[in-house]
Write an enzyme that holds these catalytic residues in place. Structure first.
Site, short mmCIF file in Angstrom:
data_model
loop_
_atom_site.label_atom_id
_atom_site.label_comp_id
_atom_site.label_asym_id
_atom_site.label_seq_id
_atom_site.Cartn_x
_atom_site.Cartn_y
_atom_site.Cartn_z
N SER A 1 0.83 -1.22 0.00
CA SER A 1 0.00 0.00 0.00
C SER A 1 0.85 1.25 0.00
O SER A 1 1.94 1.28 0.60
CB SER A 1 -0.88 0.00 1.25
OG SER A 1 -1.39 1.29 1.50
N GLU B 1 0.38 3.58 1.77
CA GLU B 1 0.50 4.02 3.17
C GLU B 1 1.87 3.69 3.74
O GLU B 1 2.24 4.21 4.79
CB GLU B 1 -0.61 3.40 4.02
CG GLU B 1 -2.00 3.99 3.77
CD GLU B 1 -2.15 5.42 4.26
OE1 GLU B 1 -1.50 5.79 5.23
OE2 GLU B 1 -2.94 6.17 3.65
N TYR C 1 -1.56 0.71 10.28
CA TYR C 1 -1.83 -0.01 9.02
C TYR C 1 -0.61 0.06 8.10
O TYR C 1 -0.13 -0.96 7.59
CB TYR C 1 -3.07 0.60 8.34
CG TYR C 1 -3.30 0.13 6.93
CD1 TYR C 1 -3.91 -1.09 6.67
CD2 TYR C 1 -2.92 0.92 5.83
CE1 TYR C 1 -4.13 -1.52 5.36
CE2 TYR C 1 -3.14 0.50 4.52
CZ TYR C 1 -3.75 -0.72 4.29
OH TYR C 1 -3.96 -1.14 3.01
#
Ligand code: NAP
Length: 323
Positions: free
Chosen positions: A124, A126, A148
């Site tokens: 991701s 992120e 996360y």
């Protein structure tokens, strides 16, 4: 010979689109599904007779080993995870168990049962958190800023470790935010398109949002899953960024969505600081140069196109529910 694929996260947005794509390509598709007290097959209910469902959970190593032994897959796509950033602040340990340690269990299972299977890990954007360059590339440093992103960074590096140390065909796709009519309504894009449809139909009169100036790189989930499949067809395993290569603000999104139903967003949107992310990432936008150069991939849906598709879907779904 018919190719076989095992997908974790089959019941999620990406898993359902990937399963459709692979069925269309002639694959025998197996999907790992965890038990729930009510059916979680809603996104795949239209083609369950074309896929093989295997009960299992990323928390349970033996279920993963059994799933691999039973399906004997040529390709394994790990799309399962706790995928909602805000929840990772309230349930950080669970997020780590699913999103980080779950990948360790899966990689160990592959190494022991089917080491020649190709492996795709859903990484991701992120992982970049607050990046020190924009756009990000596959070489940009990881600076995750929430549980996360930190769990995804662990999973990403572990996948690369297994590729290098055990010589597995293991790849990561670093996906930026991708959306579709199958996206959960807690995510901002779908919250907006559904909110606009509700206002248009007189079912709501206001849409409360957080930071309208937050920017994201959004693409269609169908484009993202096609990229995942292409990555797995390359001769050598590698990591790739998957995104639109463009950044748009929440304000642009809201403006475009309200225009789809001939309304002005300023009449309906209110800003609620409670919806601000505590760690708002700025200018998360991926360079898609590598994937475009090394594969034949490029996104088929434009930003405006994606907004239109989702508003039209949400309008129809709400109208059908009213009948
Ligand atoms: P999603 O709709 O939230 O689906 C997540 C899937 O994971 C669901 O099928 C869920 O099953 C399954 N799952 C969760 N915990 C599990 C466990 N312990 N064992 C087995 N299955 C479990 O997510 P998505 O949007 O399809 O995203 C797919 C992947 O890409 C995820 O890894 C996500 O983190 C990553 N990603 C997504 C985006 C995006 O914008 N969509 C961006 C970057 C990365 P249930 O149906 O039972 O809950």
């Amino acid at each position: 010979m018919t190719k076989k694929a095992l997908i974790t996260g089959l019941t999620g947005q990406d898993g359902s689109y990937l399963a459709e794509l692979l069925v269309d390509q002639g694959y025998q598709v197996y999907g790992l599904v965890r038990r729930s007290s009510t059916s979680n097959l809603v996104r795949v209910s239209h083609f369950t007779d074309e896929i093989n469902i295997i009960s299992g959970d990323l928390l349970d190593q033996s279920s993963l080993m059994d799933a691999i032994a039973l399906s004997q897959p040529d390709e394994i796509y790990n799309l399962a995870s706790q995928s909602y950033v805000p929840l990772s602040w309230t349930q950080p340990s669970l997020t780590a168990e699913y999103t980080a340690i779950g990948v360790s269990r899966l990689l160990e299972s592959i190494r022991r049962i089917k080491p020649d299977a190709k492996f795709y890990q859903a990484s991701s954007s992120e992982v970049f958190g607050q990046p020190d360059e924009s756009p990000q590339t596959e070489k940009t440093a990881f600076r995750p800023r929430n549980p996360y992103g930190t769990a995804k960074a662990y999973a990403h590096w572990l996948t690369a470790n297994y590729r290098q140390y055990y010589n597995l065909y293991a790849c990561c796709g670093i996906t930026y935010t991708h959306e579709s009519p199958r996206r959960g309504t807690e995510f901002v894009f779908r919250k907006i398109t559904r909110g606009v449809a509700m206002i248009k139909l007189g079912l709501a009169d206001e849409l409360k949002l957080g930071n309208l100036d937050a920017h994201r790189d959004w693409c269609h989930a169908k484009d993202a899953v096609y990229a995942m499949w292409l990555i797995m067809q390359q001769e050598n395993p590698d990591d790739y960024i998957i995104g639109s290569g463009e950044t748009h603000s929440v304000r642009e999104l809201v403006d475009c969505a309200f225009k789809c139903v001939s309304l002005n967003y300023q009449d309906y949107v209110s800003v609620d600081p409670n919806f601000y992310r505590p760690d708002e990432s700025v200018q998360l936008v991926g360079s898609i140069n590598k994937i475009q150069t090394q594969t034949s991939w490029s996104p088929q849906y434009s930003f405006n196109n994606l907004v239109e598709v989702m508003v039209a879907h949400d309008l129809k779904e709400l109208m059908d529910n009213q009948l």
